[in-house]
Design a protein around this motif. Structure first.
Motif, PDB file in Angstrom:
ATOM      1  N   LYS A 689     -19.141  26.683  13.446  1.00 47.77           N
ATOM      2  CA  LYS A 689     -19.730  27.898  12.880  1.00 47.77           C
ATOM      3  C   LYS A 689     -21.249  27.838  12.953  1.00 47.77           C
ATOM      4  CE  LYS A 689     -15.990  28.974   9.646  1.00 47.77           C
ATOM      5  NZ  LYS A 689     -15.630  29.258   8.230  1.00 47.77           N
ATOM      6  N   LEU A 690     -21.853  28.954  13.435  1.00 46.13           N
ATOM      7  CA  LEU A 690     -23.301  29.062  13.545  1.00 46.13           C
ATOM      8  C   LEU A 690     -23.797  30.083  12.533  1.00 46.13           C
ATOM      9  CD1 LEU A 690     -25.976  28.364  14.940  1.00 46.13           C
ATOM     10  CD2 LEU A 690     -25.450  30.188  16.619  1.00 46.13           C
ATOM     11  N   TYR A 691     -24.670  29.651  11.607  1.00 46.60           N
ATOM     12  CA  TYR A 691     -25.219  30.506  10.556  1.00 46.60           C
ATOM     13  C   TYR A 691     -26.639  30.900  10.935  1.00 46.60           C
ATOM     14  CZ  TYR A 691     -21.256  29.003   7.735  1.00 46.60           C
ATOM     15  OH  TYR A 691     -19.997  28.760   7.284  1.00 46.60           O
ATOM     16  N   VAL A 692     -26.961  32.219  10.770  1.00 53.52           N
ATOM     17  CA  VAL A 692     -28.278  32.729  11.138  1.00 53.52           C
ATOM     18  C   VAL A 692     -28.872  33.468   9.950  1.00 53.52           C
ATOM     19  CG1 VAL A 692     -29.569  34.164  12.750  1.00 53.52           C
ATOM     20  CG2 VAL A 692     -27.517  32.941  13.529  1.00 53.52           C
ATOM     21  N   ASN A 693     -30.124  33.247   9.657  1.00 51.76           N
ATOM     22  CA  ASN A 693     -30.870  33.951   8.613  1.00 51.76           C
ATOM     23  C   ASN A 693     -32.011  34.726   9.246  1.00 51.76           C
ATOM     24  OD1 ASN A 693     -29.406  32.786   6.361  1.00 51.76           O
ATOM     25  ND2 ASN A 693     -30.460  30.867   6.850  1.00 51.76           N
ATOM     26  N   SER A 694     -32.203  35.984   8.760  1.00 53.06           N
ATOM     27  CA  SER A 694     -33.313  36.787   9.274  1.00 53.06           C
ATOM     28  C   SER A 694     -34.406  36.889   8.226  1.00 53.06           C
ATOM     29  CB  SER A 694     -32.827  38.181   9.669  1.00 53.06           C
ATOM     30  OG  SER A 694     -32.357  38.871   8.535  1.00 53.06           O
ATOM     31  N   GLU A 695     -35.569  37.333   8.664  1.00 51.99           N
ATOM     32  CA  GLU A 695     -36.728  37.446   7.759  1.00 51.99           C
ATOM     33  C   GLU A 695     -36.452  38.440   6.629  1.00 51.99           C
ATOM     34  OE1 GLU A 695     -39.373  35.754   7.718  1.00 51.99           O
ATOM     35  OE2 GLU A 695     -39.498  34.766   9.662  1.00 51.99           O
ATOM     36  N   ASN A 696     -35.563  39.455   6.868  1.00 53.77           N
ATOM     37  CA  ASN A 696     -35.325  40.469   5.835  1.00 53.77           C
ATOM     38  C   ASN A 696     -34.248  40.060   4.836  1.00 53.77           C
ATOM     39  OD1 ASN A 696     -32.868  40.840   7.160  1.00 53.77           O
ATOM     40  ND2 ASN A 696     -33.577  42.617   8.320  1.00 53.77           N
ATOM     41  N   GLY A 697     -33.774  38.830   4.925  1.00 49.49           N
ATOM     42  CA  GLY A 697     -32.798  38.337   3.962  1.00 49.49           C
ATOM     43  C   GLY A 697     -31.357  38.510   4.376  1.00 49.49           C
ATOM     44  N   CYS A 698     -31.095  39.124   5.516  1.00 48.71           N
ATOM     45  CA  CYS A 698     -29.725  39.298   5.976  1.00 48.71           C
ATOM     46  C   CYS A 698     -29.262  38.043   6.712  1.00 48.71           C
ATOM     47  CB  CYS A 698     -29.617  40.503   6.905  1.00 48.71           C
ATOM     48  SG  CYS A 698     -29.874  42.086   6.059  1.00 48.71           S
ATOM     49  N   THR A 699     -27.975  37.809   6.645  1.00 43.48           N
ATOM     50  CA  THR A 699     -27.386  36.655   7.321  1.00 43.48           C
ATOM     51  C   THR A 699     -26.261  37.101   8.218  1.00 43.48           C
ATOM     52  OG1 THR A 699     -25.800  36.248   5.555  1.00 43.48           O
ATOM     53  CG2 THR A 699     -27.947  35.165   5.359  1.00 43.48           C
ATOM     54  N   ALA A 700     -25.910  36.210   9.139  1.00 36.76           N
ATOM     55  CA  ALA A 700     -24.775  36.465  10.017  1.00 36.76           C
ATOM     56  C   ALA A 700     -24.166  35.137  10.388  1.00 36.76           C
ATOM     57  CB  ALA A 700     -25.212  37.228  11.269  1.00 36.76           C
ATOM     58  N   VAL A 701     -22.908  35.158  10.721  1.00 32.06           N
ATOM     59  CA  VAL A 701     -22.213  33.940  11.104  1.00 32.06           C
ATOM     60  C   VAL A 701     -21.212  34.268  12.206  1.00 32.06           C
ATOM     61  CG1 VAL A 701     -20.450  34.235   9.305  1.00 32.06           C
ATOM     62  CG2 VAL A 701     -20.885  31.966  10.257  1.00 32.06           C
ATOM     63  N   ASP A 702     -21.078  33.340  13.138  1.00 33.70           N
ATOM     64  CA  ASP A 702     -20.055  33.482  14.165  1.00 33.70           C
ATOM     65  C   ASP A 702     -19.516  32.084  14.458  1.00 33.70           C
ATOM     66  OD1 ASP A 702     -18.405  34.858  15.916  1.00 33.70           O
ATOM     67  OD2 ASP A 702     -19.782  34.614  17.608  1.00 33.70           O
ATOM     68  N   SER A 703     -18.358  32.001  15.044  1.00 35.66           N
ATOM     69  CA  SER A 703     -17.741  30.691  15.291  1.00 35.66           C
ATOM     70  C   SER A 703     -17.145  30.642  16.685  1.00 35.66           C
ATOM     71  CB  SER A 703     -16.658  30.405  14.243  1.00 35.66           C
ATOM     72  OG  SER A 703     -15.647  31.403  14.297  1.00 35.66           O
ATOM     73  N   VAL A 704     -16.953  29.441  17.166  1.00 41.91           N
ATOM     74  CA  VAL A 704     -16.352  29.216  18.474  1.00 41.91           C
ATOM     75  C   VAL A 704     -15.370  28.064  18.339  1.00 41.91           C
ATOM     76  CG1 VAL A 704     -18.231  27.721  19.216  1.00 41.91           C
ATOM     77  CG2 VAL A 704     -16.745  28.773  20.926  1.00 41.91           C
ATOM     78  N   LEU A 705     -14.214  28.190  18.952  1.00 38.86           N
ATOM     79  CA  LEU A 705     -13.199  27.157  18.897  1.00 38.86           C
ATOM     80  C   LEU A 705     -13.260  26.296  20.150  1.00 38.86           C
ATOM     81  CD1 LEU A 705     -10.627  25.906  17.604  1.00 38.86           C
ATOM     82  CD2 LEU A 705      -9.305  27.569  18.960  1.00 38.86           C
ATOM     83  N   VAL A 706     -13.329  24.984  19.940  1.00 39.35           N
ATOM     84  CA  VAL A 706     -13.183  24.029  21.045  1.00 39.35           C
ATOM     85  C   VAL A 706     -11.803  23.408  20.885  1.00 39.35           C
ATOM     86  CG1 VAL A 706     -14.052  21.959  22.168  1.00 39.35           C
ATOM     87  CG2 VAL A 706     -15.657  23.616  21.177  1.00 39.35           C
ATOM     88  N   ARG A 707     -10.929  23.699  21.847  1.00 39.91           N
ATOM     89  CA  ARG A 707      -9.555  23.230  21.791  1.00 39.91           C
ATOM     90  C   ARG A 707      -9.448  21.901  22.565  1.00 39.91           C
ATOM     91  NH1 ARG A 707      -7.564  27.448  23.305  1.00 39.91           N
ATOM     92  NH2 ARG A 707      -6.807  28.339  21.352  1.00 39.91           N
ATOM     93  N   VAL A 708      -8.905  20.906  21.904  1.00 40.20           N
ATOM     94  CA  VAL A 708      -8.791  19.567  22.490  1.00 40.20           C
ATOM     95  C   VAL A 708      -7.324  19.323  22.838  1.00 40.20           C
ATOM     96  CG1 VAL A 708      -9.162  17.094  22.174  1.00 40.20           C
ATOM     97  CG2 VAL A 708     -10.744  18.750  21.145  1.00 40.20           C
ATOM     98  N   TYR A 709      -7.074  19.239  24.114  1.00 42.34           N
ATOM     99  CA  TYR A 709      -5.703  19.035  24.567  1.00 42.34           C
ATOM    100  C   TYR A 709      -5.352  17.546  24.565  1.00 42.34           C
ATOM    101  CZ  TYR A 709      -5.099  23.864  26.041  1.00 42.34           C
ATOM    102  OH  TYR A 709      -4.967  25.222  26.068  1.00 42.34           O
ATOM    103  N   THR A 710      -4.136  17.258  24.109  1.00 43.19           N
ATOM    104  CA  THR A 710      -3.585  15.905  24.158  1.00 43.19           C
ATOM    105  C   THR A 710      -2.156  15.998  24.638  1.00 43.19           C
ATOM    106  OG1 THR A 710      -2.786  16.032  21.896  1.00 43.19           O
ATOM    107  CG2 THR A 710      -5.026  15.175  22.206  1.00 43.19           C
ATOM    108  N   ASP A 711      -1.596  14.853  25.000  1.00 45.39           N
ATOM    109  CA  ASP A 711      -0.165  14.858  25.305  1.00 45.39           C
ATOM    110  C   ASP A 711       0.632  15.107  24.034  1.00 45.39           C
ATOM    111  OD1 ASP A 711      -0.675  14.305  27.956  1.00 45.39           O
ATOM    112  OD2 ASP A 711      -0.584  12.117  27.661  1.00 45.39           O
ATOM    113  N   LEU A 712       1.847  15.649  24.237  1.00 43.83           N
ATOM    114  CA  LEU A 712       2.699  15.901  23.084  1.00 43.83           C
ATOM    115  C   LEU A 712       3.322  14.603  22.617  1.00 43.83           C
ATOM    116  CD1 LEU A 712       4.536  19.203  24.130  1.00 43.83           C
ATOM    117  CD2 LEU A 712       2.457  18.916  22.777  1.00 43.83           C
ATOM    118  N   GLU A 713       3.290  14.375  21.324  1.00 41.66           N
ATOM    119  CA  GLU A 713       3.924  13.215  20.727  1.00 41.66           C
ATOM    120  C   GLU A 713       5.143  13.704  19.951  1.00 41.66           C
ATOM    121  OE1 GLU A 713       1.203  10.952  18.426  1.00 41.66           O
ATOM    122  OE2 GLU A 713      -0.270  10.757  20.061  1.00 41.66           O
ATOM    123  N   VAL A 714       6.334  13.373  20.482  1.00 35.15           N
ATOM    124  CA  VAL A 714       7.580  13.904  19.925  1.00 35.15           C
ATOM    125  C   VAL A 714       8.304  12.789  19.182  1.00 35.15           C
ATOM    126  CG1 VAL A 714       9.727  15.094  20.437  1.00 35.15           C
ATOM    127  CG2 VAL A 714       7.712  15.465  21.903  1.00 35.15           C
TER     128      VAL A 714
END
Length: 800
Positions: A689-714
């Protein structure tokens, strides 16, 4: 054959009492609807035998209420309950019936309710029936002229008739019949009867009693008592002398003070001819009927007919007009006699609800509507425009509508006042009624105005009010009582009028000619006018007007409310310091009702207006304030990234706007939390998650998913025994394969479980319903992903 009008359901007028009946006393909507008087008038069949007449009351209201019907003269008392918008029917004992007798009888029927109601009375027998709308006591008057019809010469008990009912003790009534009565009272010679509360006096004649005068008289103003007057016939054939079918006519009459000077008649649909009768209350009454001039004196009547055309009737003095449907044998068209007292153009309504039915052979239901041409497009039937076209009435500026409707309930409404009647026809059958009217004294009323509104029925506290009285005569003495302890008396008041109505303004320089009410409530305003040269009832007039004064809370708002463009929708009512009562309307950018959407409104200052109106609509206030929307910073954390376990990835975020600072949420796999392009080395699926603050006091947030693949463990076993350990078959890493398919089979090759996506792990149940026994089962897992192209198969054991 005698014909039968419809039973009650045809006359149900489910209108709010304030749209149907307003107070005659003050000409305003002050009717409480709690007190009614009606009489069981004579009927050609009497009340004995299987064909005898019966009387029913039909009571409805827009609120649930209760009441009692009394006939004190016979010791009868019936309680009733009414559920809102439904009908309660009561049968009146035959002991209340007034036979062919002219005497004072204690047989008045008194209806009292706790809340406003609408009452209809219905007298019926075999195939002869008539009904009327019943007027509340406070809408009654003291001066009446009767409209009736010619009775049959060949039917022994066919009479023209009218009935007077006293609403108070010691009521002195002067009756001047227009024809010789069965009691021997000569035409044109007045006689007096003294009635106590609840007593009725019925007058009958073998000649039409139309034009008979009935007046409550007294020696002083206290002797003037309100009376109810009903007119009609025991049975009449209407339209041609050879008719052998007919009906009883039964209509409550309106006081002279409520009559008008202009009427526009509308033809009955399907009929070849309509009959009309006009009565005057004053000498030298000049009447114009579509260009034909008629002169009438007080009590004189004039009859006319029309064939499919509207009549425009005007007069220099108030008149009353009745419309008659003729019997079927006269024109060969389906229908039968009916009498409807028409309402003048001056008396109209904006909304009513009515009911139409097909009972008793009625095959066609209709409404006739009169409205000004400029408002015809606003007229609605149950919210929809009518199917038929409006027809102009000459150069009057009015148009009329004839609309055929199926049986049922209908609400009629328009932006301006209209008049309406409802009726229906069948084989030697008919019914009809005035669908509603504001019954007020046309020339005799109190009028209240403010600097911004006229003819008000209420206003806000502390609003200066100007009062005016309208009278049909010049007064020499006027007493005002404003209901708040303030009274004012004036001799020889000044009027600018040279002919009726005479207008008198409340003039009091000490109060700037106004009255101010400082407390909310209902105030009863009275004005007593004196008419010189007269004595008794005619010398005094007391006019009453109810004024509703309302208040609204003082609302405090902050001058400016600031928010950011990416904030959630806000209810602006919650931004007000004190939530206002009543009703609201809203105006401003980004508004849907009371919800303000800053993203829709956009950045910048926005003026918001709330109009707060009191519950009854008499008082309003404007609440306005500014909502300032600051632009939120833009942030884009980038697109999702897929990596294998042990690999690294670079995030690619973007920000813009008046940026003060930005940072990624703390995570040890980040190389630099203050960089837009940090390197990440997650070991499992991670949301950054990336948090941003502006000079006028407003904020915003956005996120990005990094998916980590592994073998299946059954796992090859699990224990669904609800002990909290290994209760489900958990497949590690399968969350990264949303399109995967998982199959479980028993040793016989039967499928016992299937899942796509494996969002809910298997709990050892057959098709997730019944627990399976301990045993070894076999799985097939299809990842459906190029990373693992082949299915995985193997055993899994359930252990308890």
């Amino acid at each position: 054959m005698r014909s039968l009008h419809l039973p009650f359901t045809n006359w149900i007028l489910l209108c709010t009492i304030f749209c149907c009946l307003s107070s005659i006393a003050g000409g305003q909507n002050s009717n409480k609807g709690t007190d009614f008087w009606v009489g069981f008038m004579s009927h050609i069949e009497g009340v004995g035998g299987t064909r005898g007449a019966q009387m029913a009351l039909y009571i409805t209201s827009d609120v649930s209420t209760s009441g009692t019907v009394f006939v004190n003269g016979i010791g009868s008392s019936q309680n009733f309950n009414v559920t809102a918008n439904t009908v309660t029917e009561l049968t009146i004992p035959t002991g209340a019936y007034v036979d062919n007798i002219q005497a004072a009888l204690n047989k008045g029927i008194h209806i009292v309710s706790k809340d406003p109601i609408v009452v209809f009375a219905h007298i019926y027998a075999y195939v002869i029936s008539g009904a009327t709308l019943v007027l509340p006591t406070n809408t009654l008057g003291k001066d009446y002229y009767v409209l009736s019809a010619q009775p049959s010469a060949t039917e022994t008990y066919s009479y023209s008739q009218f009935m007077v009912i006293a609403t108070e003790d010691a009521t002195q009534v002067e009756i001047t019949p227009s024809a010789l009565t069965v009691n021997g009272n000569p035409a044109g010679v007045p006689f007096t009867v003294l009635l106590n509360k609840g007593e009725v006096y019925q007058v009958q004649s073998k000649t039409d009693l139309s034009g008979s005068h009935v007046a409550s008289t007294g020696n002083d103003s206290t002797g003037c008592k309100r009376i109810a007057v009903f007119g009609g016939t025991t049975w009449s054939p209407l339209g041609c002398i050879q008719a052998d079918t007919g009906d009883n006519l039964y209509q409550q009459h309106y006081p002279v003070s409520t009559w008008g000077r202009e009427y526009i008649t509308i033809p009955f649909a399907t009929r070849k001819r309509d009959d009309f009768k006009i009565v005057a209350s004053e000498n030298n009454t000049i009447i114009n009927i579509n260009g034909t001039i008629i002169n009438l004196n007080a009590g004189q009547t004039y009859s006319t007919s029309s064939s499919g055309i509207a009549l425009h009737i005007t007069s220099n003095n108030p008149i009353s007009v009745a419309q008659y449907s003729i019997t079927q044998v006269c024109d060969g068209i389906t229908g039968d006699p009916e009498m409807i007292l028409l309402t003048p153009v001056e008396q109209n309504i904006r909304m009513i609800t009515m009911y139409l039915t097909t009972h008793y052979q009625i095959v066609g239901n209709y409404i006739n509507v009169l409205i000004k041409d400029q408002f015809k497009n606003s007229f609605r039937i149950n919210g929809a425009a009518p199917k038929s076209a409006f027809i102009p009435v000459g150069n009057t500026g009015y148009v009329y509508l004839q609309e055929k409707l199926a049986a049922g309930s209908y609400t009629l409404s328009a932006d301006s006042g209209f008049n309406a009647i409802a009726y229906g026809f069948g084989d030697i059958e008919s019914y009809g009624y005035s669908a509603g009217s504001n019954i007020e004294e046309v020339d005799k009323k109190i009028i209240a105005n403010t600097s911004i509104a006229s003819n008000i029925t209420g206003t806000c506290v502390n609003t200066p009010i100007f009062f005016t009285i309208s009278l049909p005569y010049a007064t020499s003495h006027l007493v005002w009582d404003f209901g708040n302890g303030q009274t004012f008396t004036v001799d020889n008041p000044v009027t600018s009028s040279t002919a009726p109505p005479y207008i008198y303004n409340y003039v009091n320089l000490a109060t700037n000619n106004t009255v101010i009410y400082t407390q909310p409530g209902t105030y009863i305003i009275k004005a007593i006018a004196t008419r010189n040269g007269l004595t008794g009832c005619e010398a005094f007039d007391e006019l009453i007007y109810n004024l509703l004064i309302e208040d609204l809370p003082k609302v405090i708002t902050q001058p400016v409310y600031t928010m950011c463009s990416n904030e959630p929708v806000v209810n602006i009512i919650n931004l007000i310091g004190q939530r206002p009562s009543g009703k609201y309307t809203f105006k401003g950018d980004g508004l849907i009702d009371s919800l303000f959407n800053p993203a829709t409104a956009g950045s910048g200052p926005h003026n918001i207006e709330i109009i707060n109106t009191s519950i009854n609509g008499n008082c309003s206030q404007l609440i306005d304030f500014i909502i300032n929307v600051n632009p939120a910073p833009f942030v884009d954390a980038g697109d999702e990234i897929d990596i294998d376990l042990g690999e690294t990835a670079q995030l690619n975020a973007k920000v813009s706007g008046d940026i003060l600072d930005f940072t990624w949420a703390a995570d040890t796999s980040l190389s630099n939390p203050n960089s837009l392009t940090p390197i990440v080395t997650p070991t499992k699926n991670t949301l950054y998650k990336l948090y941003v603050n502006s000079e006028n006091g407003c904020t915003a947030v956005d996120s990005v998913l990094v998916r980590v693949y592994t073998d299946l463990e059954v796992p090859n076993a699990f224990s669904p025994n609800n002990d909290g350990v290994n209760d489900t078959w958990q497949i590690s890493g399968i969350e990264n394969y949303p399109d995967s398919q998982v199959y479980i089979y028993n040793r016989y090759g039967e499928k016992v479980f299937y899942s796509k996506g494996y969002g809910i792990p298997w709990d050892g149940a057959r098709n997730s319903n019944h627990p399976l026994p301990p045993a070894t089962y076999y799985y097939v897992i299809k990842p459906n992903n190029p990373r693992i192209p082949n299915p995985l198969v193997g055993p899994v054991t359930i252990i308890y």
